[in-house]
Design a protein around this motif. Structure first.
Motif, PDB file in Angstrom:
ATOM      1  N   MET A 188       0.845  -1.194   0.000  1.00 28.91           N
ATOM      2  CA  MET A 188       0.000   0.000   0.000  1.00 28.91           C
ATOM      3  C   MET A 188       0.877   1.238   0.000  1.00 28.91           C
ATOM      4  N   GLY A 189       0.304   2.353  -0.465  1.00 24.88           N
ATOM      5  CA  GLY A 189       1.075   3.585  -0.488  1.00 24.88           C
ATOM      6  C   GLY A 189       0.302   4.721  -1.104  1.00 24.88           C
ATOM      7  N   GLU A 190       1.040   5.694  -1.621  1.00 19.82           N
ATOM      8  CA  GLU A 190       0.426   6.897  -2.165  1.00 19.82           C
ATOM      9  C   GLU A 190       0.502   6.969  -3.685  1.00 19.82           C
ATOM     10  N   GLU A 191       1.385   6.173  -4.292  1.00 18.01           N
ATOM     11  CA  GLU A 191       1.598   6.265  -5.738  1.00 18.01           C
ATOM     12  C   GLU A 191       1.785   4.864  -6.305  1.00 18.01           C
ATOM     13  N   SER A 192       1.105   4.576  -7.412  1.00 17.17           N
ATOM     14  CA  SER A 192       0.989   3.200  -7.889  1.00 17.17           C
ATOM     15  C   SER A 192       2.325   2.566  -8.264  1.00 17.17           C
ATOM     16  N   ILE A 193       3.168   3.265  -9.013  1.00 19.47           N
ATOM     17  CA  ILE A 193       4.411   2.649  -9.470  1.00 19.47           C
ATOM     18  C   ILE A 193       5.347   2.381  -8.302  1.00 19.47           C
ATOM     19  N   SER A 194       5.434   3.324  -7.362  1.00 15.35           N
ATOM     20  CA  SER A 194       6.317   3.113  -6.212  1.00 15.35           C
ATOM     21  C   SER A 194       5.866   1.915  -5.386  1.00 15.35           C
ATOM     22  N   VAL A 195       4.557   1.697  -5.284  1.00 15.01           N
ATOM     23  CA  VAL A 195       4.061   0.544  -4.531  1.00 15.01           C
ATOM     24  C   VAL A 195       4.387  -0.752  -5.269  1.00 15.01           C
ATOM     25  N   MET A 196       4.206  -0.769  -6.593  1.00 11.21           N
ATOM     26  CA  MET A 196       4.514  -1.974  -7.363  1.00 11.21           C
ATOM     27  C   MET A 196       6.003  -2.308  -7.293  1.00 11.21           C
ATOM     28  N   VAL A 197       6.844  -1.289  -7.393  1.00 11.86           N
ATOM     29  CA  VAL A 197       8.288  -1.513  -7.283  1.00 11.86           C
ATOM     30  C   VAL A 197       8.645  -2.039  -5.896  1.00 11.86           C
ATOM     31  N   ALA A 198       8.014  -1.484  -4.869  1.00 14.40           N
ATOM     32  CA  ALA A 198       8.308  -1.907  -3.496  1.00 14.40           C
ATOM     33  C   ALA A 198       7.969  -3.378  -3.273  1.00 14.40           C
ATOM     34  N   ILE A 199       6.804  -3.824  -3.762  1.00  4.98           N
ATOM     35  CA  ILE A 199       6.440  -5.225  -3.518  1.00  4.98           C
ATOM     36  C   ILE A 199       7.260  -6.170  -4.393  1.00  4.98           C
ATOM     37  N   LEU A 200       7.703  -5.715  -5.563  1.00  4.37           N
ATOM     38  CA  LEU A 200       8.603  -6.546  -6.365  1.00  4.37           C
ATOM     39  C   LEU A 200       9.939  -6.736  -5.650  1.00  4.37           C
ATOM     40  N   ASN A 201      10.466  -5.668  -5.077  1.00  7.31           N
ATOM     41  CA  ASN A 201      11.709  -5.785  -4.311  1.00  7.31           C
ATOM     42  C   ASN A 201      11.539  -6.733  -3.129  1.00  7.31           C
ATOM     43  N   ALA A 202      10.431  -6.597  -2.420  1.00  9.98           N
ATOM     44  CA  ALA A 202      10.184  -7.476  -1.272  1.00  9.98           C
ATOM     45  C   ALA A 202      10.022  -8.926  -1.719  1.00  9.98           C
ATOM     46  N   ALA A 203       9.366  -9.139  -2.859  1.00  9.55           N
ATOM     47  CA  ALA A 203       9.188 -10.499  -3.374  1.00  9.55           C
ATOM     48  C   ALA A 203      10.529 -11.132  -3.728  1.00  9.55           C
ATOM     49  N   VAL A 204      11.421 -10.346  -4.322  1.00 10.16           N
ATOM     50  CA  VAL A 204      12.760 -10.857  -4.637  1.00 10.16           C
ATOM     51  C   VAL A 204      13.484 -11.254  -3.357  1.00 10.16           C
ATOM     52  N   ASP A 205      13.403 -10.422  -2.330  1.00  9.68           N
ATOM     53  CA  ASP A 205      14.047 -10.757  -1.057  1.00  9.68           C
ATOM     54  C   ASP A 205      13.465 -12.036  -0.464  1.00  9.68           C
ATOM     55  N   ILE A 206      12.155 -12.215  -0.593  1.00  9.92           N
ATOM     56  CA  ILE A 206      11.527 -13.445  -0.097  1.00  9.92           C
ATOM     57  C   ILE A 206      12.096 -14.658  -0.825  1.00  9.92           C
ATOM     58  N   LEU A 207      12.219 -14.556  -2.149  1.00 12.83           N
ATOM     59  CA  LEU A 207      12.741 -15.679  -2.929  1.00 12.83           C
ATOM     60  C   LEU A 207      14.196 -15.978  -2.586  1.00 12.83           C
ATOM     61  N   LEU A 208      14.977 -14.935  -2.367  1.00  9.31           N
ATOM     62  CA  LEU A 208      16.397 -15.135  -2.095  1.00  9.31           C
ATOM     63  C   LEU A 208      16.658 -15.651  -0.685  1.00  9.31           C
ATOM     64  N   GLU A 209      15.779 -15.299   0.253  1.00  8.76           N
ATOM     65  CA  GLU A 209      16.049 -15.609   1.656  1.00  8.76           C
ATOM     66  C   GLU A 209      15.248 -16.785   2.197  1.00  8.76           C
ATOM     67  N   SER A 210      14.112 -17.106   1.581  1.00  5.27           N
ATOM     68  CA  SER A 210      13.239 -18.140   2.130  1.00  5.27           C
ATOM     69  C   SER A 210      13.503 -19.480   1.475  1.00  5.27           C
ATOM     70  N   GLY A 211      13.121 -20.532   2.174  1.00  3.52           N
ATOM     71  CA  GLY A 211      13.245 -21.866   1.611  1.00  3.52           C
ATOM     72  C   GLY A 211      12.190 -22.101   0.565  1.00  3.52           C
ATOM     73  N   SER A 212      12.548 -22.794  -0.501  1.00  4.39           N
ATOM     74  CA  SER A 212      11.595 -23.136  -1.554  1.00  4.39           C
ATOM     75  C   SER A 212      10.804 -24.358  -1.150  1.00  4.39           C
ATOM     76  N   SER A 213       9.525 -24.383  -1.547  1.00  3.60           N
ATOM     77  CA  SER A 213       8.687 -25.542  -1.246  1.00  3.60           C
ATOM     78  C   SER A 213       8.816 -26.609  -2.313  1.00  3.60           C
ATOM     79  N   GLU A 214       9.627 -26.344  -3.338  1.00  6.80           N
ATOM     80  CA  GLU A 214       9.774 -27.319  -4.417  1.00  6.80           C
ATOM     81  C   GLU A 214      11.117 -28.005  -4.337  1.00  6.80           C
TER      82      GLU A 214
END
Length: 214
Positions: A188-214
């Motif tokens: 969530m946020g105030e501007e659409s592109i900044s929010v989309m970029v923020a969740i993409l960055n967070a998603a990348v961190d999740i993939l790099l740091e979390s264990g895969s279920s596969e």
């Protein structure tokens, strides 16, 4: 996943000189996903997609061209064959962010974006760390949802989204089509592109740091 992880880490190293201009790996993934959809796009269009200046966008395209994932010509920028393979690998784990129409009751913010994350164990993710990650990258907060069988749940209390936020539940089910075990990250946020970029960055961190279920 190991190939994708290696490429994402390589991108992170290549982008360090651009950090002063505000460019993150979230911008790169948003650009690649946009090119995957548009096929060819001029620099001015990509400036709008990324909410970056023309000079910075030109530099980003130069970096991606040097990495072999984008081809730039007078007609515009497009994915190379290597870039298409990379986008396919990204899309197997992260969906393109969508702007939500029914997220305000949950987040209390007018601008809300969501994406789907596949192949990650929900138990390995810290909700607070993800929220802080989204804020660090320019969002105002985040909510994680987990798909279990026929419903979406909000951890750690496991609130059923279909009961508490039915409009949001049906929108997410229709547009993201989550499967059992998938995770949905809402920023969530105030501007659409900044929010989309923020969740993409967070998603990348999740993939790099979390264990895969596969």
């Amino acid at each position: 996943m190991s190939m994708l992880k290696s490429v994402l880490e390589q991108f992170g190293a290549s982008l360090r000189p651009l950090e002063r201009s505000g460019v993150t790996i979230g911008h790169i993934i948003l650009l690649l996903l946009a090119l995957d959809e548009m096929k060819t796009a001029g620099r001015r269009v990509l400036c709008q997609v990324l909410s970056l200046g023309e000079g910075t966008t030109r530099t980003v395209l130069g970096k991606l061209s040097a990495l072999g994932v984008v081809q730039v010509s007078r007609a515009g920028a497009r994915l190379s064959e290597q870039g298409k393979r990379l986008v396919s690998a990204i899309k197997s784990r992260i969906s393109r962010p969508i702007l939500l129409r029914a997220g305000e009751k949950l987040t209390l913010k007018k601008v809300n974006a969501a994406l789907l994350i596949r192949g990650v164990q929900a138990e390995s993710i810290s909700v607070l760390e993800v929220r802080d990650d989204v804020i660090r990258f320019g969002g105002r907060g985040a909510v994680l949802l987990v798909k279990r069988e026929t419903d979406l749940y909000i951890p750690p209390g496991n609130t059923r989204v279909s009961e508490r936020y039915p409009s949001l539940y049906y929108e997410l089910e229709k547009r993201l089509q989550p499967e059992d075990g998938d995770i949905i990250l809402i920023g969530m946020g105030e501007e659409s592109i900044s929010v989309m970029v923020a969740i993409l960055n967070a998603a990348v961190d999740i993939l790099l740091e979390s264990g895969s279920s596969e």
